[in-house]
Design a protein around this motif. Structure first.
Motif, PDB file in Angstrom:
ATOM      1  N   GLN A 556       0.866  -1.187   0.000  1.00  0.00           N
ATOM      2  CA  GLN A 556       0.000   0.000   0.000  1.00  0.00           C
ATOM      3  C   GLN A 556       0.902   1.236   0.000  1.00  0.00           C
ATOM      4  O   GLN A 556       1.472   1.609   1.027  1.00  0.00           O
ATOM      5  N   ILE A 557       1.019   1.855  -1.163  1.00  0.00           N
ATOM      6  CA  ILE A 557       1.933   2.990  -1.331  1.00  0.00           C
ATOM      7  C   ILE A 557       1.135   4.162  -1.880  1.00  0.00           C
ATOM      8  O   ILE A 557       0.730   4.158  -3.031  1.00  0.00           O
ATOM      9  N   LYS A 558       0.952   5.168  -1.062  1.00  0.00           N
ATOM     10  CA  LYS A 558       0.196   6.353  -1.455  1.00  0.00           C
ATOM     11  C   LYS A 558       0.239   7.358  -0.321  1.00  0.00           C
ATOM     12  O   LYS A 558       0.695   7.040   0.776  1.00  0.00           O
ATOM     13  N   ARG A 559      -0.193   8.566  -0.609  1.00  0.00           N
ATOM     14  CA  ARG A 559      -0.237   9.592   0.415  1.00  0.00           C
ATOM     15  C   ARG A 559      -1.014   9.076   1.626  1.00  0.00           C
ATOM     16  O   ARG A 559      -2.032   8.397   1.484  1.00  0.00           O
ATOM     17  N   ILE A 560      -0.533   9.401   2.827  1.00  0.00           N
ATOM     18  CA  ILE A 560      -1.208   8.948   4.039  1.00  0.00           C
ATOM     19  C   ILE A 560      -2.419   9.841   4.283  1.00  0.00           C
ATOM     20  O   ILE A 560      -2.290  11.053   4.486  1.00  0.00           O
ATOM     21  N   HIS A 561      -3.581   9.238   4.227  1.00  0.00           N
ATOM     22  CA  HIS A 561      -4.831   9.977   4.412  1.00  0.00           C
ATOM     23  C   HIS A 561      -5.877   9.013   4.942  1.00  0.00           C
ATOM     24  O   HIS A 561      -5.899   7.843   4.560  1.00  0.00           O
ATOM     25  N   GLU A 562      -6.763   9.516   5.774  1.00  0.00           N
ATOM     26  CA  GLU A 562      -7.767   8.625   6.380  1.00  0.00           C
ATOM     27  C   GLU A 562      -8.647   7.958   5.333  1.00  0.00           C
ATOM     28  O   GLU A 562      -9.009   6.789   5.476  1.00  0.00           O
ATOM     29  N   ALA A 596       4.147   2.854   2.364  1.00  0.00           N
ATOM     30  CA  ALA A 596       5.001   4.002   2.059  1.00  0.00           C
ATOM     31  C   ALA A 596       4.104   5.173   1.719  1.00  0.00           C
ATOM     32  O   ALA A 596       3.034   5.000   1.120  1.00  0.00           O
ATOM     33  N   GLY A 597       4.520   6.347   2.107  1.00  0.00           N
ATOM     34  CA  GLY A 597       3.751   7.549   1.818  1.00  0.00           C
ATOM     35  C   GLY A 597       4.058   8.637   2.827  1.00  0.00           C
ATOM     36  O   GLY A 597       4.544   8.358   3.928  1.00  0.00           O
ATOM     37  N   PHE A 634       7.533   0.021   6.968  1.00  0.00           N
ATOM     38  CA  PHE A 634       7.223   1.356   6.454  1.00  0.00           C
ATOM     39  C   PHE A 634       8.483   1.882   5.785  1.00  0.00           C
ATOM     40  O   PHE A 634       9.507   2.082   6.440  1.00  0.00           O
ATOM     41  N   ILE A 635       8.408   2.092   4.466  1.00  0.00           N
ATOM     42  CA  ILE A 635       9.555   2.578   3.700  1.00  0.00           C
ATOM     43  C   ILE A 635       9.508   4.099   3.685  1.00  0.00           C
ATOM     44  O   ILE A 635       8.543   4.684   3.178  1.00  0.00           O
ATOM     45  N   PRO A 636      10.516   4.768   4.218  1.00  0.00           N
ATOM     46  CA  PRO A 636      10.449   6.227   4.328  1.00  0.00           C
ATOM     47  C   PRO A 636      10.722   6.932   3.004  1.00  0.00           C
ATOM     48  O   PRO A 636      11.305   6.366   2.085  1.00  0.00           O
ATOM     49  N   ASN A 637      10.257   8.182   2.960  1.00  0.00           N
ATOM     50  CA  ASN A 637      10.553   9.123   1.863  1.00  0.00           C
ATOM     51  C   ASN A 637      10.138   8.578   0.501  1.00  0.00           C
ATOM     52  O   ASN A 637      10.890   8.608  -0.465  1.00  0.00           O
ATOM     53  N   TYR A 638       8.899   8.139   0.439  1.00  0.00           N
ATOM     54  CA  TYR A 638       8.354   7.602  -0.810  1.00  0.00           C
ATOM     55  C   TYR A 638       8.361   8.668  -1.903  1.00  0.00           C
ATOM     56  O   TYR A 638       7.997   9.824  -1.677  1.00  0.00           O
ATOM     57  N   GLY A 639       8.803   8.280  -3.089  1.00  0.00           N
ATOM     58  CA  GLY A 639       8.839   9.188  -4.224  1.00  0.00           C
ATOM     59  C   GLY A 639       8.913   8.392  -5.504  1.00  0.00           C
ATOM     60  O   GLY A 639       8.796   7.156  -5.508  1.00  0.00           O
ATOM     61  N   VAL A 640       9.124   9.078  -6.615  1.00  0.00           N
ATOM     62  CA  VAL A 640       9.137   8.411  -7.915  1.00  0.00           C
ATOM     63  C   VAL A 640      10.216   7.332  -7.965  1.00  0.00           C
ATOM     64  O   VAL A 640       9.970   6.209  -8.419  1.00  0.00           O
ATOM     65  N   SER A 641      11.415   7.646  -7.488  1.00  0.00           N
ATOM     66  CA  SER A 641      12.520   6.683  -7.598  1.00  0.00           C
ATOM     67  C   SER A 641      12.265   5.430  -6.773  1.00  0.00           C
ATOM     68  O   SER A 641      12.500   4.307  -7.236  1.00  0.00           O
ATOM     69  N   SER A 642      11.795   5.593  -5.530  1.00  0.00           N
ATOM     70  CA  SER A 642      11.510   4.403  -4.722  1.00  0.00           C
ATOM     71  C   SER A 642      10.324   3.632  -5.293  1.00  0.00           C
ATOM     72  O   SER A 642      10.281   2.394  -5.218  1.00  0.00           O
ATOM     73  N   ALA A 643       9.374   4.345  -5.893  1.00  0.00           N
ATOM     74  CA  ALA A 643       8.234   3.660  -6.507  1.00  0.00           C
ATOM     75  C   ALA A 643       8.675   2.752  -7.642  1.00  0.00           C
ATOM     76  O   ALA A 643       8.105   1.673  -7.853  1.00  0.00           O
ATOM     77  N   THR A 644       9.704   3.151  -8.391  1.00  0.00           N
ATOM     78  CA  THR A 644      10.164   2.316  -9.494  1.00  0.00           C
ATOM     79  C   THR A 644      10.843   1.042  -9.010  1.00  0.00           C
ATOM     80  O   THR A 644      11.038   0.109  -9.793  1.00  0.00           O
TER      81      THR A 644
END
Length: 825
Positions: A556-562, A596-597, A634-644
């Motif tokens: 589950q990788i996306k912005r943290i939101h309820e 991640a997020g 929990f993988i920190p600092n999720y971004g484009v590079s980690s997503a790949t």
């Protein structure tokens, strides 16, 4: 002039290994002033980037010449976010020079893969909104469509996330620390942007009012151009980002008095406008800065567009025939008022003529169904910061409401609901209403989202002007999210269907027959395992947790939101944990749950959710009774590079938002394209993914949109689920106790209370169905052949979700632009 446009004034650069080697060496010495014998890896990164940029700029010039010669209509994409990520690998792959560049660097003893990792992510966005904008620019260039982006050159992008003792800690994202080899500063192309001041009104002899915006503060917008290369011989388009520059570097009075700090204070204040992405708007100062940011980039962009239009010798009345402007969400909605100001005040058009031009020029993409996420600005703030625009908005509203009153006489409630000014919550300007009224089309980004826009959020506007509402389902670029991110799977596809799929993702359907081929399934499975091993190494290197690549990677990788319901996934983690400890999970598949997020800095509950995830992970990962059967990371600092790295390795894609809350999603598309099976609600684009991949190849659970609304309408009591489901009650009791927080027993009580006494996003209502669906996931995953068959079919049937299809629909139905491919002699 025409002869010059069609004739090259330089010899095109060669792209073989020898030519690239010479270019890299030349840039290292002559541009960077570095000795090849002592150059660092970062020096080599900059040298190869400049060598690649040379080749992009050639095609960039030819592209611009071609558009100008053809007098092509262009679309300008206005977005507060562009999550473009790293540029080097993308540029080399799109230009077809990756292998040659790698070989050229090897001659100097430099490993391309090592220096790739040194390039920072250009994190000029928060999530899906910014990534979609970047994908659209990629597709426009790859399809030879005349399209350009406008945004802000944030000095600090989306913050760098550190997890310290389980907490999210934000650090400045200093992505420009070592410079940016891709950008081209344009100090000669400044545009003034005004704030504050006051209005003076004069009346001409014919009785028409003329408004003059006087005094105030002026900031200059300086552009930086970033070439956007298309894939495989496509065009090179442009992304223009604006940086704020003070109109006066020094206040001379302060300087003469010896007060250097006072002299430069106003300069610093002015330039704060482009300092940081999404300043915290919890304070008055933060809200004011956010409004100034939005107007700053909109005003500079419109001035730039109008100047280009005028330089091409076109009349203002012809603007919609040559220019299309897309508003990416409500952030640039002030553009409607700004274009009216420019046309009426600066270029002396009548209101009626300017309004007709404005509506025919703009289109608006909505990205949210939640009213609280639609931007509104206090009238007091708008009047003070942008007094002329507030006046224009009043005039637009007055004329619009008169039209509505004429068509729906006596319906005062309708007038109140569609007014651009919300009178019920302290007089606020509704920016989404301004965007809808000032655009010829409003589109949602998934079939369900667009339906809900018409039937709920914008139902009144749909009644008034139904022809303006359309759907354009989002897509993702296969260039980045498959060809670049997953080279193993990319080669597999090349072998079976050829290489045209990168341009035409529908070619993936030719893989369907392989789902019943045991050898092909084995190869597909090995590719996934290799990607999981790479991710496992990344996890150990990043967070120090060892995971088994043979386990299910549940992501589950996306912005943290309820509303995205990371808490629902976490409840399932605790459920699995309890089953293992109770001895009831001996036959279950081992599972690695990956989160991640980032949480917005002012979003307290989201940051508490991150802390809870890390607290649960700390207990689960260190319990000897659990071992490798369950890991939570929990993988920190999720971004484009980690997503790949994460996306190609995922087995299960978590898309579990409450039905009716997610506009579309694009992570769901990227994960399914890379062979992950989706578990999700019927929300956003999940519905269309189900329709494409087949109901048997996706795990759907939970309440439907109409059931969600009925439950809320009839009175929802989450305590009923707590009382009736002992498994759920046990999980909540553990979280509310000191089980996961022995040093602070009440740390997570607020989370549990929010679920038991409000549960705004119906986690408890969907919990039982979610656990049941996860049990089905486990059963299928243990049958490796069946899981692989379904995963391969997911990849084969995701062609519809190419961003190229999305952009083709925009180009045909909304923008009215056509292909125009540059030729290079």
């Amino acid at each position: 002039m025409n002869d010059i446009l069609h004739e090259s004034v330089f010899t095109p650069l060669e792209n073989d290994r020898k030519a690239l080697s010479d270019s890299i060496r030349g840039r290292l010495i002559h541009s960077l002033g570095k000795d090849p014998l002592s150059a660092t890896e970062r020096d080599w990164l900059n040298a190869v980037s400049l060598a690649v940029r040379e080749r992009m700029l050639e095609r960039w010039i030819f592209t611009r010449r071609n558009y100008q010669a053809a007098d092509a209509k262009r679309v300008y994409y206005l977005s507060m976010e562009f999550l473009i990520g790293r540029g080097l690998v993308n540029a080399m792959l799109n230009l077809g020079i990756y292998d040659a560049a790698r070989e050229a660097l090897a001659e100097f003893g430099v490993d391309l893969e090592r220096i790739e990792e040194l390039e920072p992510d250009a994190a000029l966005g928060n999530g899906g909104l910014g990534r979609l904008a970047a994908c659209i620019l990629d597709s426009l260039a790859s399809q030879c469509l005349p399209g350009f982006g406008y945004g802000i050159r944030y000095e600090y992008g989306m913050f760098t996330q550190e997890i310290r003792d389980g907490f999210q800690i934000e650090h400045p994202d200093t992505w420009l620390r070592y410079g940016n080899p891709w950008e081209l500063p344009r100090p000669e192309a400044l545009h003034p942007v005004r704030f504050y001041g006051h209005l003076i009104t004069h009346y001409r002899g014919d009785g028409e009012a003329q408004h003059f915006w006087e005094d105030g503060e002026t900031v200059y917008a300086m552009p930086y151009d970033l070439p956007v290369p298309g894939y495989g011989g496509g065009n090179v388009n442009n992304l223009r980002l604006w940086s704020a520059k003070a109109s006066r570097d020094f206040e001379l009075e302060y300087f003469n008095e010896g007060d250097y700090i006072g002299a430069v204070e106003q300069k610093n204040v002015s330039e704060n406008i482009s300092r940081v992405l999404y300043p915290n708007d919890a304070s008055q100062a933060g809200r004011e800065l956010r409004l100034k940011q939005e107007y700053f980039f909109v005003s500079a962009s419109l001035q730039d567009i109008l100047k280009r239009h005028h330089d091409d010798d076109h009349t203002w009345e012809a603007l919609p025939e040559h220019v299309a402007i897309q508003l990416n969400d409500t952030h640039p909605a002030i553009a409607v008022a700004e274009l009216m100001r420019l046309l009426v005040d600066e270029h002396d058009l009548t209101w009626e003529a300017a309004w007709d031009i404005t509506v025919r020029t703009f289109a608006y993409t909505n990205h949210t169904l939640m009213p609280e996420a639609l931007e509104t600005w206090p009238v007091e703030l708008m009047s003070r910061v942008l007094p002329r625009h507030m006046q224009i908005i009043y005039d637009i509203n007055h004329r619009f409401l008169n039209e509505v009153r004429h068509c729906f006489p006596g319906d005062q409630d309708l007038l109140r609901r569609v007014s651009l000014i919300d009178e019920d919550h302290g007089r606020r300007v509704r920016m989404a209403h301004l965007a809808v009224v000032g655009s010829h089309h409003t589109n949602g980004v998934a079939a369900l989202h667009s339906e809900l826009l018409r039937n709920t959020l914008f139902n009144d506007f749909y009644r008034i002007m139904p022809a303006r509402f359309v759907n354009v389902t989002n897509g993702v670029t296969p260039r980045l999210w498959l060809h670049q991110a997953n080279p193993g799977l990319s080669r597999f596809i090349d072998e079976h269907v050829g290489q045209e799929w990168v341009h035409d993702l529908n070619r993936l359907t030719e893989l369907e027959a392989l789902a019943d081929d045991a050898e092909a399934r084995a190869n597909f499975r090995e590719i996934k395992l290799a990607n999981k091993r790479r991710l496992a190494a990344y996890i150990e290197r990043t967070v120090g947790v060892q995971v088994d690549p043979q386990a299910m990677f549940d992501v589950q990788i996306k912005r943290i939101h309820e509303y995205k319901r990371q808490l629902l996934k976490l409840l399932h983690v605790v459920t699995l944990y309890n089953r293992i400890r109770d001895g009831h999970a001996d036959d279950c598949a081992a599972r690695v749950v990956l989160f991640a997020g980032k949480a917005a800095p002012a979003y307290v509950m989201a940051k508490q959710i991150i802390r809870l995830i890390n607290d649960v992970a700390d207990v689960v990962n260190n319990d000897p009774l659990v071992g490798d059967r369950l890991k939570c990371v929990f993988i920190p600092n999720y971004g484009v590079s980690s997503a790949t790295v994460i996306i190609p390795a995922a087995d299960l894609s978590e898309q579990i938002s409450t039905a009716g809350t997610e506009a579309s999603g694009t992570g769901n598309m990227k994960l399914a394209l890379n062979g992950a099976l989706t578990i999700g609600t019927l929300d956003g684009a999940n519905i269309e993914i189900r329709d494409e991949v087949g109901a048997d190849n996706i795990f759907i659970f939970g309440l439907h949109t109409d059931e969600v609304e009925a439950l809320r309408r009839n009175g929802y009591d989450p305590m009923n689920h707590y009382r009736d489901n002992p498994q759920l009650a046990r999980c909540l009791n553990m979280i509310a106790s000191d089980f996961f927080a022995p040093d602070d027993p009440h740390r997570h009580k607020a989370i549990v209370d929010s679920l038991l006494y409000e549960d705004r996003y119906l986690l408890l209502a969907d919990y039982a169905a979610y656990v049941q669906a996860q049990d089905q996931v486990d059963q299928v995953f243990r049958d490796k052949e069946e899981w692989t068959r379904r995963a391969l079919l997911n990849t084969a049937r995701m062609g519809y979700f190419s961003i190229d299809r999305t952009v083709q629909e925009y180009a045909r139905d909304i923008w009215g632009i056509e292909r125009n491919c540059a030729s290079q002699r």
